[in-house]
Design an enzyme around this catalytic site. Sequence first.
Site, PDB file in Angstrom:
ATOM      1  N   ASN A   1     -14.891  20.504  17.162  1.00 28.75           N
ATOM      2  CA  ASN A   1     -13.953  21.249  18.020  1.00 28.75           C
ATOM      3  C   ASN A   1     -12.702  21.623  17.233  1.00 28.75           C
ATOM      4  OD1 ASN A   1     -14.588  21.550  21.087  1.00 28.75           O
ATOM      5  ND2 ASN A   1     -15.465  19.591  20.480  1.00 28.75           N
TER       6      ASN A   1
ATOM      7  N   HIS B   1     -12.322  16.710  27.785  1.00 30.47           N
ATOM      8  CA  HIS B   1     -13.229  15.610  28.137  1.00 30.47           C
ATOM      9  C   HIS B   1     -14.602  16.207  28.440  1.00 30.47           C
ATOM     10  CE1 HIS B   1     -14.316  11.608  29.442  1.00 30.47           C
ATOM     11  NE2 HIS B   1     -14.905  12.153  30.479  1.00 30.47           N
TER      12      HIS B   1
HETATM   13  C1  GRF Z   1     -16.356  16.335  22.277  1.00 31.28           C
HETATM   14  O1  GRF Z   1     -17.552  16.251  23.029  1.00 31.28           O
HETATM   15  C2  GRF Z   1     -15.160  16.218  23.184  1.00 31.28           C
HETATM   16  O2  GRF Z   1     -15.399  16.691  24.500  1.00 31.28           O
HETATM   17  C3  GRF Z   1     -14.936  14.739  23.230  1.00 31.28           C
HETATM   18  O3  GRF Z   1     -15.263  14.247  21.945  1.00 31.28           O
HETATM   19  C4  GRF Z   1     -16.203  15.145  21.348  1.00 31.28           C
HETATM   20  C5  GRF Z   1     -15.623  15.552  20.019  1.00 31.28           C
HETATM   21  O4  GRF Z   1     -16.594  16.181  19.260  1.00 31.28           O
HETATM   22  N1  GRF Z   1     -13.571  14.447  23.583  1.00 31.28           N
HETATM   23  P1  GRF Z   1     -16.115  16.762  17.836  1.00 31.28           P
HETATM   24  O5  GRF Z   1     -15.531  15.609  17.052  1.00 31.28           O
HETATM   25  O6  GRF Z   1     -15.115  17.837  18.098  1.00 31.28           O
HETATM   26  O7  GRF Z   1     -17.394  17.307  17.203  1.00 31.28           O
END
Ligand code: GRF
Length: 188
Positions: free
Chosen positions: A14, A104
């Site tokens: 992300n 989340h």
């Molecule tokens: C995501 O699914 C987010 O919703 C949650 O943690 C995960 C992070 O994934 N808070 P990444 O590290 O961004 O791949």
Amino acid sequence: MTRIAIFASGSGSNAENIVNYFKENDNVTISLILTNKANAYVLERAKKLNIEALVFNKTQFLETDEITRFLAKKNINMIVLAGFLLKMPENLIKSFPDKIINIHPALLPKYGGKGMYGDNVHKAVVENKETESGITIHYVNENYDEGKIIFQAKCEVSSTDSYEDVAAKIHELEYEHFPKAIDSLIRK
Ligand code: GRF
């Protein structure tokens, strides 16, 4: 100019997606990526993306105002949590009122709270035979996953979906909506 610090404890997909989204935006810069895990893959992504990164430990974060002071020194004015697993300390929340947001991987208030992160969430959704799941983007307060909700998006969960299938659908929603939600908050 909006200067964003992203906090992540894991892979950081992300975080990378957000960096790429704002790459051509002259008014927004992702100034920092911070993590509490020295081996978090997000650090590899920060290096590749040429973004300053900081690794801190739990004591520094929860028992001092070192991180808050560091962010102030870097003129950060927005904090984005993207897979960050520690609760935000009071000194940080007080220094950035309504400027800290989190994503989340479920439809809060369901499947939120301590221990509800990553695949734990998707496993619970499948075990409870939910017919839908989704993402929640919300402001951060002193309790896990309880701040004011900013945005939610849903996806269907079929009876044959594994928790990995749900995770993949959730990641798709995150990549599509998280940067846009941040952008619309900045433009407000
Ligand atoms: C995501 O699914 C987010 O919703 C949650 O943690 C995960 C992070 O994934 N808070 P990444 O590290 O961004 O791949």
